[in-house]
Each structure stands twice: as C-alpha cells, then as structure tokens.
Design a protein around this motif. Structure first.
Motif, PDB file in Angstrom:
ATOM      1  N   ALA A 103       0.826  -1.209   0.000  1.00 36.61           N
ATOM      2  CA  ALA A 103       0.000   0.000   0.000  1.00 36.61           C
ATOM      3  C   ALA A 103       0.858   1.256   0.000  1.00 36.61           C
ATOM      4  N   THR A 104       1.904   1.263   0.817  1.00 34.54           N
ATOM      5  CA  THR A 104       2.746   2.455   0.918  1.00 34.54           C
ATOM      6  C   THR A 104       3.594   2.640  -0.331  1.00 34.54           C
ATOM      7  N   PHE A 105       4.143   1.535  -0.845  1.00 35.61           N
ATOM      8  CA  PHE A 105       4.984   1.661  -2.036  1.00 35.61           C
ATOM      9  C   PHE A 105       4.177   2.136  -3.240  1.00 35.61           C
ATOM     10  N   MET A 106       2.900   1.789  -3.299  1.00 37.85           N
ATOM     11  CA  MET A 106       2.097   2.243  -4.432  1.00 37.85           C
ATOM     12  C   MET A 106       1.905   3.754  -4.446  1.00 37.85           C
ATOM     13  N   PHE A 107       2.353   4.427  -3.394  1.00 45.42           N
ATOM     14  CA  PHE A 107       2.386   5.893  -3.422  1.00 45.42           C
ATOM     15  C   PHE A 107       3.324   6.382  -4.525  1.00 45.42           C
ATOM     16  N   THR A 108       4.101   5.454  -5.095  1.00 45.46           N
ATOM     17  CA  THR A 108       4.993   5.798  -6.202  1.00 45.46           C
ATOM     18  C   THR A 108       4.221   6.334  -7.405  1.00 45.46           C
ATOM     19  N   VAL A 109       2.911   5.988  -7.502  1.00 46.36           N
ATOM     20  CA  VAL A 109       2.084   6.557  -8.573  1.00 46.36           C
ATOM     21  C   VAL A 109       2.048   8.075  -8.462  1.00 46.36           C
ATOM     22  N   VAL A 110       1.992   8.581  -7.225  1.00 42.65           N
ATOM     23  CA  VAL A 110       1.971  10.018  -6.995  1.00 42.65           C
ATOM     24  C   VAL A 110       3.389  10.595  -7.003  1.00 42.65           C
ATOM     25  N   PRO A 170      10.214   3.101   5.455  1.00 46.86           N
ATOM     26  CA  PRO A 170      11.097   2.493   4.436  1.00 46.86           C
ATOM     27  C   PRO A 170      10.406   2.305   3.094  1.00 46.86           C
ATOM     28  N   ALA A 171       9.120   1.901   3.108  1.00 38.99           N
ATOM     29  CA  ALA A 171       8.398   1.719   1.851  1.00 38.99           C
ATOM     30  C   ALA A 171       8.179   3.058   1.152  1.00 38.99           C
ATOM     31  N   LEU A 172       7.980   4.126   1.923  1.00 37.14           N
ATOM     32  CA  LEU A 172       7.816   5.457   1.339  1.00 37.14           C
ATOM     33  C   LEU A 172       9.119   5.926   0.696  1.00 37.14           C
ATOM     34  N   ILE A 173      10.237   5.637   1.348  1.00 37.55           N
ATOM     35  CA  ILE A 173      11.541   5.967   0.761  1.00 37.55           C
ATOM     36  C   ILE A 173      11.723   5.213  -0.555  1.00 37.55           C
ATOM     37  N   ALA A 174      11.305   3.951  -0.568  1.00 35.99           N
ATOM     38  CA  ALA A 174      11.379   3.161  -1.802  1.00 35.99           C
ATOM     39  C   ALA A 174      10.496   3.758  -2.889  1.00 35.99           C
ATOM     40  N   ALA A 175       9.326   4.269  -2.497  1.00 28.57           N
ATOM     41  CA  ALA A 175       8.390   4.846  -3.465  1.00 28.57           C
ATOM     42  C   ALA A 175       8.953   6.090  -4.129  1.00 28.57           C
ATOM     43  N   PHE A 176       9.824   6.830  -3.451  1.00 29.91           N
ATOM     44  CA  PHE A 176      10.489   7.977  -4.049  1.00 29.91           C
ATOM     45  C   PHE A 176      11.743   7.567  -4.808  1.00 29.91           C
ATOM     46  N   GLU A 305       2.772  10.756 -21.253  1.00 26.64           N
ATOM     47  CA  GLU A 305       2.945   9.334 -21.536  1.00 26.64           C
ATOM     48  C   GLU A 305       3.862   8.682 -20.506  1.00 26.64           C
ATOM     49  N   VAL A 306       4.900   9.397 -20.092  1.00 23.64           N
ATOM     50  CA  VAL A 306       5.782   8.880 -19.038  1.00 23.64           C
ATOM     51  C   VAL A 306       4.989   8.659 -17.756  1.00 23.64           C
ATOM     52  N   ALA A 307       4.130   9.636 -17.410  1.00 26.68           N
ATOM     53  CA  ALA A 307       3.289   9.501 -16.217  1.00 26.68           C
ATOM     54  C   ALA A 307       2.341   8.320 -16.348  1.00 26.68           C
ATOM     55  N   GLY A 308       1.820   8.103 -17.555  1.00 28.85           N
ATOM     56  CA  GLY A 308       0.918   6.976 -17.778  1.00 28.85           C
ATOM     57  C   GLY A 308       1.613   5.644 -17.582  1.00 28.85           C
ATOM     58  N   VAL A 309       2.846   5.520 -18.095  1.00 31.08           N
ATOM     59  CA  VAL A 309       3.616   4.290 -17.903  1.00 31.08           C
ATOM     60  C   VAL A 309       3.903   4.079 -16.423  1.00 31.08           C
ATOM     61  N   ASP A 310       4.320   5.149 -15.731  1.00 31.97           N
ATOM     62  CA  ASP A 310       4.610   5.038 -14.300  1.00 31.97           C
ATOM     63  C   ASP A 310       3.381   4.587 -13.516  1.00 31.97           C
ATOM     64  N   SER A 311       2.197   5.024 -13.933  1.00 30.24           N
ATOM     65  CA  SER A 311       0.979   4.695 -13.188  1.00 30.24           C
ATOM     66  C   SER A 311       0.641   3.202 -13.258  1.00 30.24           C
TER      67      SER A 311
END
Length: 355
Positions: A103-110, A170-176, A305-311
């Motif tokens: 859940a926390t790592f998926m903050f990588t979408v943002v 730690p998961a938030l750090i990974a998400a960044f 498009e980059v944002a779309g791939v990242d999502s």
C-alpha cells in the motif's frame, strides 16, 4: 499510448512476484539483506549473459567504458533507483505485513508525478487527478486486505509507531527512490538530445564537464534543484536506447551500495531456499519487469505518456492479489477491495485514453 500501458501492465505482472516471493522468504526466516543484495547480483550476471549472447563480448567492453567514464553517475543512480528502492521494500517486509508495504509503495504513482515536476516536466493537471484515482484504489485494496487479515488471525494490530518507522517509512523511501532512479537514466538521454539540438541551432550555451564527451545543460533558473539537475551528464551514445544496457549499467552501479550495506549489517549466510527464491525475483522482477518497464518509459514521447507508464505500477497490487490467492491461499478480496481494483483500472483506462 495503449501499447505503452500494456507494456507497463506486463511489467507490473512480473514486478508483483516480488511481494509474493518476499513473503515466502520471510516465512522461511531469511534475512532481508540477502533478498535485496542477491537479487541484483543475480540480475547483473543474467543480463551480462543475455547481452553477451546477443551482441558479443565487445558490447560488454563498450558498456564498461561508459560506466568507467561516468561511474559517479551510475553509482548514484544504481544506489538510489535499485539500492535504496529494494532495501526499503525488504526492510519494511521484514517488520510489518505485506499489505502495508504494498500500500505504501504504491504511493509511487503520486511520487512519479512529483519527480517529473521536480525535473521540469509539465503535463495536463487532469493526469494528477488520474494518479490520485489510481492511488485511492490501491489504498482501498490494501486496507481491505489488512482488515481481512486482522479478522482472520484475530490478533492485535501492529502498533502504529512500528508501522510508521519500520514499515511505512522504508516503503515510502522506496516509493520515491524508484522513480528518481528511472528519471535520472531518462534524463541523460534527454540531455544528449538537447545537446545535439543546441549544436544544430546554436540557441543555447553548452559547457564541457570533466570527462571527454560529457556535457551539462545550463538551465536559466538558478534554484538549487535545477542546478543539481543541470549537473546530470548528457551521455551521447546509442547504447542507452537499449533497455538491457541501461539495466546493466544501473545494476553494476548498485553493487558498491550492497557491498557497503553488507559491511554494516553483517547478516548470517542465506539458506538454499532463499537463494532459489531470490534468483526467481531476479529473473522475473529484476530482468523481465525492469527491462520492459524501462523500455516502455523510454518509448514515451511526452511527460504525460511517461506519467501513464509510471501509473501502471499500481497494477502490481492486482497481480499480487491474484498470485496470493493462487499460490498462497489468500482469501478473495472484500467489496472494498473490489471497488479499489475498479478504481485502479479506471485510472489506467483514463491514462491510456487521454495520454
């Protein structure tokens, strides 16, 4: 854009194996350091064999030359994009439930959008809304799984302090870390294109850095962040158009990070089962997923498009749920989980439609 989204989803399917296999390794009592370090050692060896088989030993020599010329950049990029990313995932998974990590790592979408903005990229504001829609869906999926797990086990929830310090942080750090590492690699090719454009049009100034053939883009703004971005080299080579080459360079750059971390942690030797599971993670999530994802990202022509791939990384939650049900006998998602899955898919469809 639809093709890029499909490639991102395929990468997400391979990436999801990480959460499943980490859960298996934790159950077996393996140390998180070996889950992280061995993944990238295996990755580097496998990709070296693939590149050698396809292009010969001379390609490895060419990549080694590029690494030597820009070793500071590749060590920084590998340490952030691979080292800090996967250390955060494994450390969090060693201390809290897997759904908290996912859940926390998926903050990588943002965070991917925040990283793009920090690097000077611009896109339509509606994509921020799409990213938040995907993230809300991910939160609902993972919260529903957490509530279901608590109900089944009938035990007290993990203390909030422990969740924040040893799991969420730690998961938030990974998400960044992951999008920062990816963007740094994308930026060197972008800078090279700008350098070539400057040479042709003589519109902007160009300065040579210390290494021969290394250029730095002089940005007009004098902010600290933009000055740091301006120091990213422009590596003018066609080799960086190949995703395998970029993963090889990043992985090699991450090895000093793992060596230093091992000297600090000093874990006991891994068991045979952990070696095997880590090899699977290296093959599926390391080689296959990372290569496909970087290829899709490199094919993106606009920041949207980059944002779309990242999502599409949000799809890892869906694939992880399916894998958990089939391989780990996890329960079916609740109504809240199904709503979350629907929001994720809606967000991805909107990205593909308007990207």
């Amino acid at each position: 854009m639809v093709r890029l989204i499909l490639l991102g989803l395929l990468a997400g399917a391979f990436f999801s194996s990480t959460f499943i296999l980490i859960e298996l390794m934790i159950t077996a009592g393996g140390h998180g350091f070996w889950s992280a370090r061995l993944r990238y050692v295996f990755m580097w060896l496998i990709i070296t064999l693939i590149i050698t088989r396809q292009y010969g030993v001379d390609r490895i020599k060419e990549l080694t030359t590029i690494f030597h010329q820009y070793w500071r950049f590749w060590c920084l990029t590998g340490s952030i994009g691979f080292g800090m990313f996967y250390t955060g995932i494994c450390y969090a998974a060693d201390h809290v439930a897997g759904w908290v990590v996912a859940a926390t790592f998926m903050f990588t979408v943002v965070t991917s959008l925040l990283v793009l903005l920090a690097f000077g990229q611009r896109f339509d504001k509606k994509f921020i809304g799409y990213a938040l829609l995907v993230f809300i869906g991910v939160v609902l999926v993972n919260v529903s799984e957490g509530l279901l797990a608590s109900a089944v086990t009938d035990i007290n929830a993990t203390p909030m302090t422990q969740m924040l310090l040893y799991g969420a942080l730690p998961a938030l750090i990974a998400a960044f870390s992951y999008p920062i590492g990816n963007q740094l690699v994308w930026q060197v090719s972008y800078n090279a294109k700008r350098v070539n454009a400057d040479k042709r049009h003589a519109a902007e100034s160009e300065t040579l850095a210390g290494n021969v053939g290394q250029h730095v883009i002089a940005l007009p703004s004098q902010s600290s962040l933009q000055l740091l971005i301006a120091r990213i080299p422009a590596i003018e080579t066609l080799l960086l158009q190949n995703a395998f080459n970029k993963v090889w360079l990043m992985t090699l750059g991450s090895l000093p990070f793992w060596l230093l971390l091992g000297m600090i942690v000093r874990p006991k030797l891994p068991a045979a089962s952990q070696l095997f599971n880590t090899l699977l993670v290296a093959l599926l999530a390391g080689v296959a997923a990372t290569t496909i994802f970087l290829y899709a990202r490199d094919q993106a022509k606009t920041s949207s498009e980059v944002a779309g791939v990242d999502s599409t990384q949000a799809s890892e939650v869906i694939f992880a749920l399916i894998g958990g049900i089939l391989l780990l006998n996890h329960a079916l998602p609740s109504v809240m989980g199904l709503i979350g899955i629907a929001l994720i898919m809606l967000g991805l469809v909107l990205f593909a439609k308007d990207g």
